[in-house]
Scaffold this motif. Sequence first.
Motif, PDB file in Angstrom:
ATOM      1  N   PRO A 159       0.904  -0.946  -0.093  1.00 50.79           N
ATOM      2  CA  PRO A 159       0.017   0.126   0.026  1.00 50.79           C
ATOM      3  C   PRO A 159       0.901   1.147   0.087  1.00 50.79           C
ATOM      4  O   PRO A 159       0.745   2.167   0.996  1.00 50.79           O
ATOM      5  N   LEU A 160       1.679   1.404  -1.054  1.00 54.14           N
ATOM      6  CA  LEU A 160       2.342   2.369  -1.207  1.00 54.14           C
ATOM      7  C   LEU A 160       1.979   3.439  -2.380  1.00 54.14           C
ATOM      8  O   LEU A 160       1.541   2.980  -3.432  1.00 54.14           O
ATOM      9  N   PRO A 161       2.726   4.658  -2.250  1.00 53.27           N
ATOM     10  CA  PRO A 161       2.468   5.637  -3.508  1.00 53.27           C
ATOM     11  C   PRO A 161       2.901   5.060  -4.555  1.00 53.27           C
ATOM     12  O   PRO A 161       3.750   4.270  -4.612  1.00 53.27           O
ATOM     13  N   PRO A 162       2.700   5.276  -5.876  1.00 48.20           N
ATOM     14  CA  PRO A 162       3.114   4.625  -6.973  1.00 48.20           C
ATOM     15  C   PRO A 162       4.705   5.539  -7.122  1.00 48.20           C
ATOM     16  O   PRO A 162       4.968   6.289  -6.714  1.00 48.20           O
ATOM     17  N   ILE A 163       5.430   4.528  -8.033  1.00 52.28           N
ATOM     18  CA  ILE A 163       6.611   5.204  -8.336  1.00 52.28           C
ATOM     19  C   ILE A 163       6.991   5.495  -9.678  1.00 52.28           C
ATOM     20  O   ILE A 163       6.074   4.958 -10.500  1.00 52.28           O
ATOM     21  N   ARG A 164       7.925   6.107 -10.021  1.00 53.64           N
ATOM     22  CA  ARG A 164       8.335   6.627 -11.244  1.00 53.64           C
ATOM     23  C   ARG A 164       9.875   6.470 -11.587  1.00 53.64           C
ATOM     24  O   ARG A 164      10.648   7.203 -10.840  1.00 53.64           O
ATOM     25  N   MET A 165      10.235   5.472 -12.560  1.00 51.14           N
ATOM     26  CA  MET A 165      11.575   5.320 -12.588  1.00 51.14           C
ATOM     27  C   MET A 165      12.228   5.901 -13.631  1.00 51.14           C
ATOM     28  O   MET A 165      11.585   5.775 -14.880  1.00 51.14           O
ATOM     29  N   HIS A 166      13.238   7.069 -13.569  1.00 53.03           N
ATOM     30  CA  HIS A 166      13.877   7.703 -14.692  1.00 53.03           C
ATOM     31  C   HIS A 166      15.255   6.894 -14.885  1.00 53.03           C
ATOM     32  O   HIS A 166      15.718   6.441 -14.060  1.00 53.03           O
ATOM     33  N   VAL A 167      15.051   6.629 -16.303  1.00 50.07           N
ATOM     34  CA  VAL A 167      16.099   5.697 -16.884  1.00 50.07           C
ATOM     35  C   VAL A 167      16.893   6.491 -17.851  1.00 50.07           C
ATOM     36  O   VAL A 167      16.479   7.495 -18.603  1.00 50.07           O
ATOM     37  N   ASN A 168      18.121   6.339 -17.924  1.00 50.88           N
ATOM     38  CA  ASN A 168      19.184   6.790 -18.949  1.00 50.88           C
ATOM     39  C   ASN A 168      19.996   5.676 -19.294  1.00 50.88           C
ATOM     40  O   ASN A 168      20.157   4.694 -18.857  1.00 50.88           O
ATOM     41  N   ASN A 169      20.930   6.006 -20.448  1.00 46.57           N
ATOM     42  CA  ASN A 169      22.068   4.981 -20.575  1.00 46.57           C
ATOM     43  C   ASN A 169      23.334   5.940 -20.752  1.00 46.57           C
ATOM     44  O   ASN A 169      23.422   6.813 -21.740  1.00 46.57           O
ATOM     45  N   ARG A 170      24.424   5.409 -20.078  1.00 46.17           N
ATOM     46  CA  ARG A 170      25.459   6.177 -20.137  1.00 46.17           C
ATOM     47  C   ARG A 170      26.415   6.092 -21.287  1.00 46.17           C
ATOM     48  O   ARG A 170      27.047   7.074 -21.838  1.00 46.17           O
ATOM     49  N   LYS A 171      25.837   5.065 -22.195  1.00 45.21           N
ATOM     50  CA  LYS A 171      26.750   4.890 -23.594  1.00 45.21           C
ATOM     51  C   LYS A 171      26.154   6.100 -24.420  1.00 45.21           C
ATOM     52  O   LYS A 171      26.867   6.605 -25.354  1.00 45.21           O
ATOM     53  N   LEU A 172      24.604   6.442 -24.282  1.00 45.58           N
ATOM     54  CA  LEU A 172      23.901   7.142 -24.898  1.00 45.58           C
ATOM     55  C   LEU A 172      24.705   8.670 -24.618  1.00 45.58           C
ATOM     56  O   LEU A 172      25.010   9.455 -25.452  1.00 45.58           O
ATOM     57  N   SER A 173      24.766   8.912 -23.324  1.00 43.65           N
ATOM     58  CA  SER A 173      25.162  10.372 -22.770  1.00 43.65           C
ATOM     59  C   SER A 173      26.722  10.587 -23.395  1.00 43.65           C
ATOM     60  O   SER A 173      27.176  11.524 -24.056  1.00 43.65           O
ATOM     61  N   GLN A 174      27.632   9.568 -23.246  1.00 43.82           N
ATOM     62  CA  GLN A 174      29.087   9.671 -23.433  1.00 43.82           C
ATOM     63  C   GLN A 174      29.166   9.786 -25.168  1.00 43.82           C
ATOM     64  O   GLN A 174      29.882  10.532 -25.443  1.00 43.82           O
ATOM     65  N   GLY A 175      28.394   8.683 -25.901  1.00 42.26           N
ATOM     66  CA  GLY A 175      28.558   9.108 -27.183  1.00 42.26           C
ATOM     67  C   GLY A 175      28.264  10.282 -27.792  1.00 42.26           C
ATOM     68  O   GLY A 175      28.800  10.659 -28.702  1.00 42.26           O
ATOM     69  N   PHE A 176      27.000  10.743 -27.105  1.00 41.54           N
ATOM     70  CA  PHE A 176      26.401  12.051 -27.511  1.00 41.54           C
ATOM     71  C   PHE A 176      27.600  13.229 -27.489  1.00 41.54           C
ATOM     72  O   PHE A 176      27.940  14.008 -28.336  1.00 41.54           O
ATOM     73  N   GLY A 267       3.358   3.266 -17.241  1.00 38.10           N
ATOM     74  CA  GLY A 267       3.537   4.384 -16.270  1.00 38.10           C
ATOM     75  C   GLY A 267       4.802   4.449 -15.357  1.00 38.10           C
ATOM     76  O   GLY A 267       5.001   5.485 -14.693  1.00 38.10           O
ATOM     77  N   LEU A 268       5.450   3.079 -15.419  1.00 38.32           N
ATOM     78  CA  LEU A 268       6.540   3.332 -14.675  1.00 38.32           C
ATOM     79  C   LEU A 268       7.759   3.821 -15.050  1.00 38.32           C
ATOM     80  O   LEU A 268       8.437   4.462 -14.057  1.00 38.32           O
ATOM     81  N   VAL A 269       8.236   3.698 -16.111  1.00 38.02           N
ATOM     82  CA  VAL A 269       9.571   4.169 -16.758  1.00 38.02           C
ATOM     83  C   VAL A 269       9.414   5.530 -17.398  1.00 38.02           C
ATOM     84  O   VAL A 269       8.530   5.657 -18.400  1.00 38.02           O
ATOM     85  N   LEU A 270      10.304   6.556 -17.048  1.00 33.43           N
ATOM     86  CA  LEU A 270      10.470   7.825 -17.921  1.00 33.43           C
ATOM     87  C   LEU A 270      11.906   7.753 -18.516  1.00 33.43           C
ATOM     88  O   LEU A 270      12.945   7.718 -17.654  1.00 33.43           O
ATOM     89  N   ALA A 271      12.016   8.108 -19.560  1.00 33.76           N
ATOM     90  CA  ALA A 271      13.274   8.372 -20.182  1.00 33.76           C
ATOM     91  C   ALA A 271      13.902   9.687 -19.924  1.00 33.76           C
ATOM     92  O   ALA A 271      13.272  10.536 -20.271  1.00 33.76           O
ATOM     93  N   ASP A 272      14.606   9.918 -19.193  1.00 35.45           N
ATOM     94  CA  ASP A 272      15.553  11.174 -18.781  1.00 35.45           C
ATOM     95  C   ASP A 272      16.792  11.280 -18.805  1.00 35.45           C
ATOM     96  O   ASP A 272      17.610  10.545 -18.079  1.00 35.45           O
ATOM     97  N   LEU A 273      17.209  12.047 -19.926  1.00 36.27           N
ATOM     98  CA  LEU A 273      18.566  12.017 -20.317  1.00 36.27           C
ATOM     99  C   LEU A 273      19.504  12.974 -19.443  1.00 36.27           C
ATOM    100  O   LEU A 273      20.742  13.020 -19.779  1.00 36.27           O
ATOM    101  N   ARG A 274      18.811  13.167 -18.387  1.00 35.99           N
ATOM    102  CA  ARG A 274      19.742  14.252 -17.365  1.00 35.99           C
ATOM    103  C   ARG A 274      20.726  13.111 -16.549  1.00 35.99           C
ATOM    104  O   ARG A 274      21.686  13.380 -16.165  1.00 35.99           O
ATOM    105  N   ILE A 275      20.117  12.253 -16.051  1.00 30.27           N
ATOM    106  CA  ILE A 275      20.350  11.327 -15.038  1.00 30.27           C
ATOM    107  C   ILE A 275      21.784  10.681 -15.476  1.00 30.27           C
ATOM    108  O   ILE A 275      21.924   9.941 -16.613  1.00 30.27           O
ATOM    109  N   ALA A 276      22.676  10.272 -14.416  1.00 28.63           N
ATOM    110  CA  ALA A 276      23.972   9.566 -14.918  1.00 28.63           C
ATOM    111  C   ALA A 276      24.225   8.699 -13.747  1.00 28.63           C
ATOM    112  O   ALA A 276      25.123   7.784 -13.903  1.00 28.63           O
TER     113      ALA A 276
END
Length: 451
Positions: A159-176, A267-276
């Motif tokens: 019985p918890l509030p919902p979660i949102r998982m922010h995801v990124n990929n270090r290869k994406l950021s490093q390659g960019f 609704g679980l995952v959000l692609a967020d290209l800030r996080i590392a």
Amino acid sequence: MTRPTPLSGFPEWLPGQRMIEQHVVDRLRRTFELYGFAPLQTRAVEPLDQLLRKGETSKEVYVLRRLQADAEDPSDSGLGLHFDLTVPFARYVLENAGKLQFPFRRYQIQPCWRGERPQEGRYREFLQADIDVVDRGTLSGHYEVELPLVIADALRGLPLPPIRMHVNNRKLSQGFFRGLGIPDPMAAIRAIDRLDKVGPVGVAAQLVASGATDEQAKAALRLGEICTTDLSFVDAVRAQGVSDPLLDEGLEELAAVVSAAAEHAPGLVLADLRIARGLDYYTGTVYETVLLGHESVGSICAGGRYDNLATAGTEVFPGVGLSLGVSRLLGPLFGVDALRSSRPVPTCVLVALADEPARPAAMRTAAALRGRGIPTEVAPVPAKYGRQIRYAERRGIPYVWFPGEPDTVKDIRSGVQLQADAAGWTPPAADRWPTISGPPEPGQAPEGDSR
């Protein structure tokens, strides 16, 4: 003895809160095992050179040393309490590689210690729950897709509030950043990760200070602003006109995570290209999770892919893992009374005691009930039955058992009293164990989540 002063950052929950914590841990354990993760526990201490070899953690490590240690004794120095469970796990894999079957799936639920400034949800001693998959030589990318779904499944049953998982990929950021020509891509990754803390102007200044031009800094900020719940982030990145093979690889891997989450946990995952993620050992997908409605707490579950954390000569053991901060999740919810236990003790039945000579018979009744899985205690002292009922009421115990010819059991909430036999009577399933619930809706009674 004078009244003790509480130690900041070392939480000690009340019994009802502790039962909620155990309920959460039981749910995590059951879910992890349903997915085939094996239990593991590692020692509390690690050599300092192991704790400090990856990432900026030296200010957070508690050093372990005897009060009267001999300065000349090397066996009693150079140890620290682990600040997470990933570094100890990597060491464990290297030490036991010949005894493990790969890919090795493990879960670990243990305390950790981190010397940071205590605040809401951040403690110096805290309970953490980790899942990791490690393989020898290479690790398939589908595990990076699977782990967020495991965590979502585990928390969905609480019985918890919902979660949102922010995801990124270090290869994406490093390659960019490499494709942009930024001289220090890793410094750029760390700078963009601080976008929420220092803002675009502060990040741009950090980028320029690490060697980027003003135009490169603007392009890096545009990448950090991309945040989508679907695969549109791929087109948004492509529209920046930057190309690099590592960027392509990272885009493909992140798209697989977002696509699978959309199918299995909408609704679980959000692609967020800030996080590392702050630790240097992450090399692929990275995750940070917030509790909706409690975003100020920060990330309650984080982790990522690591390819070089566990290495022995030329042999590598790449892995991917997620760490759920159990204390960090529960502490803020306890603080606003957003989680409740139906009673502060596990006892379901109190066996009343007419007088002290009746105690052996009462103990036999309690043993019969416990033998069928019904939490039972005997009244501490003989007293008038009204006082024993009030004893049960104060503790939230729902039933009082009265020995007699025949025995009877009373639901002290409703007042209903029935004849009963300790060899056959069973309480309703919802009463057998304490239940946990979130805050009730206005005008509604709390609904329990059965243990």
